[in-house]
Design a protein around this motif. Structure first.
Motif, PDB file in Angstrom:
ATOM      1  N   GLU A  40       0.833  -1.207   0.000  1.00  0.00           N
ATOM      2  CA  GLU A  40       0.000   0.000   0.000  1.00  0.00           C
ATOM      3  C   GLU A  40       0.871   1.261   0.000  1.00  0.00           C
ATOM      4  O   GLU A  40       0.567   2.241  -0.697  1.00  0.00           O
ATOM      5  N   LEU A  41       1.945   1.243   0.760  1.00  0.00           N
ATOM      6  CA  LEU A  41       2.843   2.390   0.805  1.00  0.00           C
ATOM      7  C   LEU A  41       3.528   2.600  -0.543  1.00  0.00           C
ATOM      8  O   LEU A  41       3.661   3.741  -1.012  1.00  0.00           O
ATOM      9  N   ALA A  42       3.933   1.521  -1.195  1.00  0.00           N
ATOM     10  CA  ALA A  42       4.570   1.629  -2.509  1.00  0.00           C
ATOM     11  C   ALA A  42       3.583   2.168  -3.541  1.00  0.00           C
ATOM     12  O   ALA A  42       3.957   2.976  -4.405  1.00  0.00           O
ATOM     13  N   LYS A  43       2.314   1.739  -3.455  1.00  0.00           N
ATOM     14  CA  LYS A  43       1.294   2.259  -4.383  1.00  0.00           C
ATOM     15  C   LYS A  43       1.105   3.758  -4.193  1.00  0.00           C
ATOM     16  O   LYS A  43       0.979   4.506  -5.168  1.00  0.00           O
ATOM     17  N   LYS A  44       1.107   4.199  -2.945  1.00  0.00           N
ATOM     18  CA  LYS A  44       0.932   5.624  -2.664  1.00  0.00           C
ATOM     19  C   LYS A  44       2.123   6.423  -3.192  1.00  0.00           C
ATOM     20  O   LYS A  44       1.951   7.486  -3.808  1.00  0.00           O
ATOM     21  N   LYS A  45       3.318   5.907  -2.981  1.00  0.00           N
ATOM     22  CA  LYS A  45       4.504   6.603  -3.481  1.00  0.00           C
ATOM     23  C   LYS A  45       4.526   6.637  -5.004  1.00  0.00           C
ATOM     24  O   LYS A  45       4.906   7.642  -5.610  1.00  0.00           O
ATOM     25  N   LEU A  46       4.113   5.539  -5.634  1.00  0.00           N
ATOM     26  CA  LEU A  46       4.070   5.499  -7.096  1.00  0.00           C
ATOM     27  C   LEU A  46       3.065   6.510  -7.627  1.00  0.00           C
ATOM     28  O   LEU A  46       3.323   7.188  -8.632  1.00  0.00           O
ATOM     29  N   LYS A  47       1.931   6.629  -6.959  1.00  0.00           N
ATOM     30  CA  LYS A  47       0.923   7.613  -7.383  1.00  0.00           C
ATOM     31  C   LYS A  47       1.482   9.026  -7.256  1.00  0.00           C
ATOM     32  O   LYS A  47       1.270   9.874  -8.142  1.00  0.00           O
ATOM     33  N   ASP A  48       2.231   9.294  -6.188  1.00  0.00           N
ATOM     34  CA  ASP A  48       2.841  10.612  -6.017  1.00  0.00           C
ATOM     35  C   ASP A  48       3.858  10.892  -7.122  1.00  0.00           C
ATOM     36  O   ASP A  48       3.918  12.009  -7.664  1.00  0.00           O
ATOM     37  N   VAL A  49       4.656   9.878  -7.455  1.00  0.00           N
ATOM     38  CA  VAL A  49       5.656  10.054  -8.518  1.00  0.00           C
ATOM     39  C   VAL A  49       4.963  10.276  -9.862  1.00  0.00           C
ATOM     40  O   VAL A  49       5.377  11.135 -10.658  1.00  0.00           O
ATOM     41  N   GLU A  50       3.886   9.524 -10.141  1.00  0.00           N
ATOM     42  CA  GLU A  50       3.145   9.714 -11.386  1.00  0.00           C
ATOM     43  C   GLU A  50       2.507  11.091 -11.451  1.00  0.00           C
ATOM     44  O   GLU A  50       2.477  11.717 -12.518  1.00  0.00           O
ATOM     45  N   ASP A  51       1.980  11.575 -10.309  1.00  0.00           N
ATOM     46  CA  ASP A  51       1.418  12.926 -10.274  1.00  0.00           C
ATOM     47  C   ASP A  51       2.493  13.982 -10.548  1.00  0.00           C
ATOM     48  O   ASP A  51       2.246  14.964 -11.266  1.00  0.00           O
TER      49      ASP A  51
END
Length: 133
Positions: A40-51
């Motif tokens: 879940e933490l990796a998904k959140k970080k990936l979403k931040d990087v994509e944003d």
């Protein structure tokens, strides 16, 4: 003296039940790893990087590098450890010695530290009688 014996026996039963019941209950402790939290933490970080990439803060090379770092970090966090189940039956053997030890220790401590005059009826009567004038 009978009241003292009854109260002492009741207190002893309460103490023994507080000690023995948890020892005799069978319970399984299950340890689950932090895999789900790490995902879940990796998904959140990936979403931040994509944003950040979509907003133009990161270029393609920085985005690829950040994504690769997230993948490597997640791979290291998910190192293949399985969840473990442990049965808590190991303390059951202790119940029988405690069943005998607690009353023996409490009685011996009372005989050493307690006031044995209370058990004598004559002394008890003299303690509760009004003083002579």
């Amino acid at each position: 003296m009978i009241q003292f014996g009854i109260f002492a026996a009741l207190l002893l039963l309460v103490a023994l039940s507080l000690i023995l019941i948890p020892l005799l209950l069978t319970r399984e402790v299950e340890f689950k790893g932090d895999d789900q939290a790490n995902i879940e933490l990796a998904k959140k970080k990936l979403k931040d990087v994509e944003d950040d990439f979509a907003n133009g803060i990161l270029n393609q090379q920085q985005f690829d590098q950040a994504k690769r770092e997230l993948e490597v970090g997640l791979f290291l966090d998910l190192d293949g450890k399985q969840s473990a189940k442990v049965s808590a039956k190991s303390g059951r053997w202790l119940a029988i010695p405690l069943l005998f030890a607690v009353p023996l220790v409490s009685f011996s401590l009372y005989t050493v530290l307690g006031d044995l005059r209370v058990l004598d009826n004559d002394t008890l009567k003299s303690l509760t009688a009004p003083p002579e004038a």
